[in-house]
Write a protein that holds these residues in place. Sequence first.
Motif, PDB file in Angstrom:
ATOM      1  N   SER A 181       5.406  11.489  25.222  1.00  0.00           N
ATOM      2  CA  SER A 181       6.009  12.811  25.010  1.00  0.00           C
ATOM      3  C   SER A 181       5.257  13.585  23.948  1.00  0.00           C
ATOM      4  N   ASN A 182       3.963  13.331  23.880  1.00  0.00           N
ATOM      5  CA  ASN A 182       3.206  13.980  22.808  1.00  0.00           C
ATOM      6  C   ASN A 182       1.923  14.631  23.336  1.00  0.00           C
ATOM      7  N   SER A 183       2.015  15.169  24.551  1.00  0.00           N
ATOM      8  CA  SER A 183       0.865  15.866  25.125  1.00  0.00           C
ATOM      9  C   SER A 183       0.778  17.276  24.527  1.00  0.00           C
ATOM     10  N   LYS A 184      -0.262  17.980  24.865  1.00  0.00           N
ATOM     11  CA  LYS A 184      -0.370  19.360  24.408  1.00  0.00           C
ATOM     12  C   LYS A 184       0.797  20.189  24.940  1.00  0.00           C
ATOM     13  N   TYR A 185       1.182  19.894  26.187  1.00  0.00           N
ATOM     14  CA  TYR A 185       2.357  20.564  26.772  1.00  0.00           C
ATOM     15  C   TYR A 185       3.588  20.371  25.875  1.00  0.00           C
ATOM     16  N   ASP A 186       3.817  19.110  25.434  1.00  0.00           N
ATOM     17  CA  ASP A 186       4.979  18.831  24.582  1.00  0.00           C
ATOM     18  C   ASP A 186       4.864  19.570  23.249  1.00  0.00           C
ATOM     19  N   LYS A 187       3.627  19.552  22.714  1.00  0.00           N
ATOM     20  CA  LYS A 187       3.414  20.226  21.416  1.00  0.00           C
ATOM     21  C   LYS A 187       3.659  21.728  21.565  1.00  0.00           C
ATOM     22  N   MET A 188       3.218  22.271  22.705  1.00  0.00           N
ATOM     23  CA  MET A 188       3.471  23.691  22.959  1.00  0.00           C
ATOM     24  C   MET A 188       4.975  23.945  23.000  1.00  0.00           C
ATOM     25  N   LYS A 189       5.693  23.059  23.695  1.00  0.00           N
ATOM     26  CA  LYS A 189       7.145  23.225  23.804  1.00  0.00           C
ATOM     27  C   LYS A 189       7.818  23.151  22.435  1.00  0.00           C
ATOM     28  N   ARG A 190       7.243  22.310  21.557  1.00  0.00           N
ATOM     29  CA  ARG A 190       7.838  22.150  20.227  1.00  0.00           C
ATOM     30  C   ARG A 190       7.341  23.209  19.250  1.00  0.00           C
ATOM     31  N   GLY A 191       6.476  24.086  19.738  1.00  0.00           N
ATOM     32  CA  GLY A 191       5.925  25.126  18.862  1.00  0.00           C
ATOM     33  C   GLY A 191       4.823  24.631  17.940  1.00  0.00           C
ATOM     34  N   GLU A 192       4.232  23.489  18.268  1.00  0.00           N
ATOM     35  CA  GLU A 192       3.190  22.944  17.396  1.00  0.00           C
ATOM     36  C   GLU A 192       1.793  23.289  17.908  1.00  0.00           C
ATOM     37  N   ALA A 193       1.715  23.796  19.132  1.00  0.00           N
ATOM     38  CA  ALA A 193       0.404  24.155  19.696  1.00  0.00           C
ATOM     39  C   ALA A 193       0.587  25.362  20.607  1.00  0.00           C
ATOM     40  N   GLU A 194      -0.519  25.996  20.922  1.00  0.00           N
ATOM     41  CA  GLU A 194      -0.454  27.135  21.832  1.00  0.00           C
ATOM     42  C   GLU A 194      -1.366  26.893  23.012  1.00  0.00           C
ATOM     43  N   PHE A 195      -0.934  27.269  24.187  1.00  0.00           N
ATOM     44  CA  PHE A 195      -1.782  27.186  25.365  1.00  0.00           C
ATOM     45  C   PHE A 195      -2.857  28.266  25.289  1.00  0.00           C
ATOM     46  N   ASN A 196      -4.065  27.940  25.770  1.00  0.00           N
ATOM     47  CA  ASN A 196      -5.063  28.992  25.939  1.00  0.00           C
ATOM     48  C   ASN A 196      -4.773  29.736  27.244  1.00  0.00           C
ATOM     49  N   LEU A 197      -5.557  30.727  27.566  1.00  0.00           N
ATOM     50  CA  LEU A 197      -5.218  31.576  28.708  1.00  0.00           C
ATOM     51  C   LEU A 197      -5.142  30.809  30.041  1.00  0.00           C
ATOM     52  N   PRO A 198      -6.182  30.022  30.402  1.00  0.00           N
ATOM     53  CA  PRO A 198      -6.064  29.292  31.677  1.00  0.00           C
ATOM     54  C   PRO A 198      -4.857  28.363  31.712  1.00  0.00           C
ATOM     55  N   GLU A 199      -4.569  27.711  30.589  1.00  0.00           N
ATOM     56  CA  GLU A 199      -3.424  26.785  30.547  1.00  0.00           C
ATOM     57  C   GLU A 199      -2.111  27.531  30.780  1.00  0.00           C
ATOM     58  N   SER A 200      -1.944  28.692  30.123  1.00  0.00           N
ATOM     59  CA  SER A 200      -0.671  29.397  30.302  1.00  0.00           C
ATOM     60  C   SER A 200      -0.594  30.057  31.678  1.00  0.00           C
ATOM     61  N   ASN A 238      -4.139  19.358  32.749  1.00  0.00           N
ATOM     62  CA  ASN A 238      -4.833  18.618  31.692  1.00  0.00           C
ATOM     63  C   ASN A 238      -4.083  18.667  30.355  1.00  0.00           C
ATOM     64  N   THR A 239      -3.147  19.611  30.222  1.00  0.00           N
ATOM     65  CA  THR A 239      -2.345  19.619  28.979  1.00  0.00           C
ATOM     66  C   THR A 239      -1.286  18.519  28.997  1.00  0.00           C
ATOM     67  N   LEU A 240      -1.156  17.822  30.129  1.00  0.00           N
ATOM     68  CA  LEU A 240      -0.141  16.762  30.223  1.00  0.00           C
ATOM     69  C   LEU A 240      -0.682  15.404  29.763  1.00  0.00           C
ATOM     70  N   THR A 241      -1.922  15.385  29.321  1.00  0.00           N
ATOM     71  CA  THR A 241      -2.516  14.132  28.832  1.00  0.00           C
ATOM     72  C   THR A 241      -2.040  13.860  27.408  1.00  0.00           C
ATOM     73  N   ASP A 242      -1.512  12.669  27.210  1.00  0.00           N
ATOM     74  CA  ASP A 242      -0.973  12.283  25.898  1.00  0.00           C
ATOM     75  C   ASP A 242      -1.944  11.299  25.242  1.00  0.00           C
ATOM     76  N   SER A 243      -2.859  11.862  24.453  1.00  0.00           N
ATOM     77  CA  SER A 243      -3.920  10.997  23.927  1.00  0.00           C
ATOM     78  C   SER A 243      -3.419  10.075  22.817  1.00  0.00           C
ATOM     79  N   SER A 244      -2.323  10.424  22.154  1.00  0.00           N
ATOM     80  CA  SER A 244      -1.819   9.498  21.133  1.00  0.00           C
ATOM     81  C   SER A 244      -1.128   8.302  21.789  1.00  0.00           C
TER      82      SER A 244
END
Lengths: 350, 245
Positions: free
Chosen positions: A195-214, A330-336
Amino acid sequence: MKKIIIILSSCIFLAALLVDAGRMKLVSPGFKTTLLSFNIPPGWPQPVYDFKSNPLTKEGFELGRKLFYDGRLSKDGNFSCASCHQQFAAFATYDHNFSHGFDNTLTSRNAPGLFNLAWQKEFMYDGGINHLDLQPLAPMTAKNEMAETLQNVLDKLKSDKDYRKMFKAAFGDETVNTQRMTRAISQFVLMLVSSNSKYDKMKRGEAEFNLPESLGYEIFKQKCVSCHQEPLFTDFSYRNVGLPADATINDFGRMKITSDPADSLKFKVPGLRNVQLTFPYEHDGRFQSVIQVMEHYRSGVIASAQTDPLVRNKMKISNYEIGQLIAFLNTLTDSSFIKDPRFADPGMRR
Amino acid sequence: MKKIIIILLSGFLFTSFHHSSRFVKAKHKLQLVFHNQFSGKEMIADSSYQNAFGENFILKGFRYYISNISVKEKNGRLHNISAKYFLVDMADDSSQTIELAIDKKDFIGLQFMLGVDSLRNISGTQTGVLDPARGMFWTWNSGYIMAKLEGISGDSKANSHLVTYHVGGFKKDQQTNRVINLNFIESHELAGNIFRVDINADAAAWFNGEHKIKIAEYPICHSPGALAVQLADNYSKMFSLAGIR
């Protein structure tokens, strides 16, 4: 005289108490475990796993982890759970359509990634297994996987001093049975929460999607989300997406479990978390890339009576949309998650 | 001083009472003894038997789950006496006698279930005779095999002429557990403390019953479904009373 009576009766009284204590001892010999907490990520539904029947403990988790990485669960010692469920591939088999089993065999389905299993009610692509605790029994006994009998597995564990110690630490005594073994494995895999992908971080307000991602996220919400529902990216339904059966395998999916022709070629909708790591795709790993999967949906669907109405007439997806969708996926990859040392082979040092 | 002695003694009495109350024993014992047979002949592994269709069959194995045992009282009421599961196995003599404590000794019949009820099929890994390591569980399609009959027959077209009836299934339209009622001809009142009921379990009924199941046509049953349900209908009639002592 009085003294004697007092001494005697107190002796009897104490003896009675001791017998009591002795009985108690059989039940709990100073048995203590360290409870592990299971955290539900914000916004996620309640898990379906019944934690009350199998409380998570440090001792149970560590036992499950050792079992998960132990090749002795297989007939020849070569195949652990982890040989097909590799952490660096989000616990799928990296870059393999089929996994390798005992005596130069192949599995007949693509190994799924293992994570967020506490939210899953049925297991396997056909949903044939109705409880997480029962899931490990299938690969252990399948001739083209670990090819061992349950009794042999239990015997190997019983004859190992370290295991006896760990079963005692987890469950109170040295009894080794299938229930304890599978509950320990469940404790390990239940903790595999991604639960710590970029998508999750975006949802938690910890990251922002770039244009293609959003842009990709918006397209996803229009065209994919009815089956791949957030936050687990599956609705856990079984669907026929117009993939004809491979004649060498003849896997008709859910129909094998229900014996209902309406379930022909229906397979469980896979969650898309860590999708970048779990290639190849589909139940038989027939597509090497996400692009091929999307190509299937827009041009490859072979419709039959059971094919899902949502894809039966092929989907309209442009090349541009595919590009944006891939950026989102690709934002759904949880590298941690794939580097979390808690989930690594306990015999390895990092 | 007397007071102290009284207190101490009552303490002792209390603890001893406490112990005995924990081990309250029902007054009587019910013994169910299963006699596994084929067409009235005692089952012996590797012996040959013949079914109603003249098909010869070399017996290899015969096992079934028994549970939910109740006695039927004179007034017709059922009185459950055990929630435990038992696995009766042709190859294990000790498994063929089930001994239970009962507090009544006057009853007119017996009810039990052949199989494992649906709750146990959906509640994860079980222990004891229900441990999947006992080989009575389908791992790929979760659920118990309620009963197994295994052998070899020249009439079987399966690999190695195997006859393998693994009967299970607990979902709607696939149910294979069966409730068995054995009624006594008359009410039995017992003088002693052990009430022994001898029950014949005749596997010939698997082939010849409500459904006619020939080895030549159906040598193998390995999954829930129509054939398993037919075999279950047939085995529901395999039990009969052999005697009451």
